[in-house]
Scaffold this motif. Structure first.
Motif, PDB file in Angstrom:
ATOM      1  N   PRO A 154       0.834  -1.208   0.000  1.00 23.43           N
ATOM      2  CA  PRO A 154       0.000   0.000   0.000  1.00 23.43           C
ATOM      3  C   PRO A 154       0.869   1.259   0.000  1.00 23.43           C
ATOM      4  O   PRO A 154       1.989   1.248   0.492  1.00 23.43           O
ATOM      5  CB  PRO A 154      -0.815  -0.108   1.283  1.00 23.43           C
ATOM      6  N   GLN A 155       0.289   2.321  -0.529  1.00 20.86           N
ATOM      7  CA  GLN A 155       1.033   3.574  -0.610  1.00 20.86           C
ATOM      8  C   GLN A 155       0.097   4.770  -0.567  1.00 20.86           C
ATOM      9  O   GLN A 155      -1.081   4.656  -0.860  1.00 20.86           O
ATOM     10  CB  GLN A 155       1.875   3.605  -1.887  1.00 20.86           C
ATOM     11  N   LEU A 156       0.668   5.904  -0.194  1.00 21.03           N
ATOM     12  CA  LEU A 156      -0.020   7.189  -0.264  1.00 21.03           C
ATOM     13  C   LEU A 156       0.586   7.959  -1.420  1.00 21.03           C
ATOM     14  O   LEU A 156       1.809   8.030  -1.541  1.00 21.03           O
ATOM     15  CB  LEU A 156       0.189   7.996   1.012  1.00 21.03           C
ATOM     16  N   VAL A 157      -0.270   8.529  -2.255  1.00 17.50           N
ATOM     17  CA  VAL A 157       0.204   9.315  -3.389  1.00 17.50           C
ATOM     18  C   VAL A 157      -0.351  10.727  -3.230  1.00 17.50           C
ATOM     19  O   VAL A 157      -1.541  10.908  -2.982  1.00 17.50           O
ATOM     20  CB  VAL A 157      -0.272   8.709  -4.728  1.00 17.50           C
ATOM     21  N   VAL A 158       0.519  11.725  -3.357  1.00 22.42           N
ATOM     22  CA  VAL A 158       0.099  13.124  -3.247  1.00 22.42           C
ATOM     23  C   VAL A 158      -0.651  13.496  -4.521  1.00 22.42           C
ATOM     24  O   VAL A 158      -0.109  13.409  -5.623  1.00 22.42           O
ATOM     25  CB  VAL A 158       1.307  14.052  -3.028  1.00 22.42           C
TER      26      VAL A 158
END
Length: 144
Positions: A51-55
């Motif tokens: 999982p990741q957070l993308v701006v």
């Protein structure tokens, strides 16, 4: 001495307002318990996917990706895992952490609040693929 017609009109107005209130309560409950199509937005992550957070929206770093493995803190403080240069963000604004094979987001008592999909959160909330997290003017998208 008020005529009976006024009492009758007030009684019907009260009943009408009661029905409007009940409709709004049922609508709010429905919004909270409805679940999106599970094939479009799975809530559980698979073991091989990171999982990741993308701006998505920000003054800087649009497109930046932050991989999630352990707990991360988001804020303006230099000790934050994800540093936001945003005056609307608190020093320690929010945290994202793993819990039972999923990830949750929690506001850390920030001044301006943390929003998930446009709704201000006041308790830890399970993240689903595609959720948008707004901290100050910065918007992240949770992806797998």
């Amino acid at each position: 001495m008020i005529p009976n017609i006024v009492f009758i009109a007030l009684r019907y107005a009260f009943i009408g307002l009661l029905y409007v209130f009940l409709i709004l309560v049922v609508r709010a409950i429905y919004r909270d318990i409805r679940t999106p199509d599970d094939s479009a937005r799975p809530s559980r992550r698979r073991k091989k996917e990171q999982p990741q957070l993308v701006v998505i929206t920000a003054d800087r770093n649009v497109g930046a990706k932050y991989m999630l493995s352990d707990e991360i803190n988001i804020g303006r403080a230099g000790s934050s895992d994800v540093l936001i240069d945003d005056t609307y963000a608190s020093q320690q604004h929010a945290r994202i952490y793993p819990h039972d094979d999923m990830y949750c987001v929690e506001d850390l008592g920030s001044t301006n609040g943390t929003y998930v999909n446009g709704r201000k959160i006041s308790y830890p909330l399970e993240l689903r693929v595609g959720d948008r997290i707004k901290i100050g003017k910065t918007v992240f998208e949770f992806r797998v």
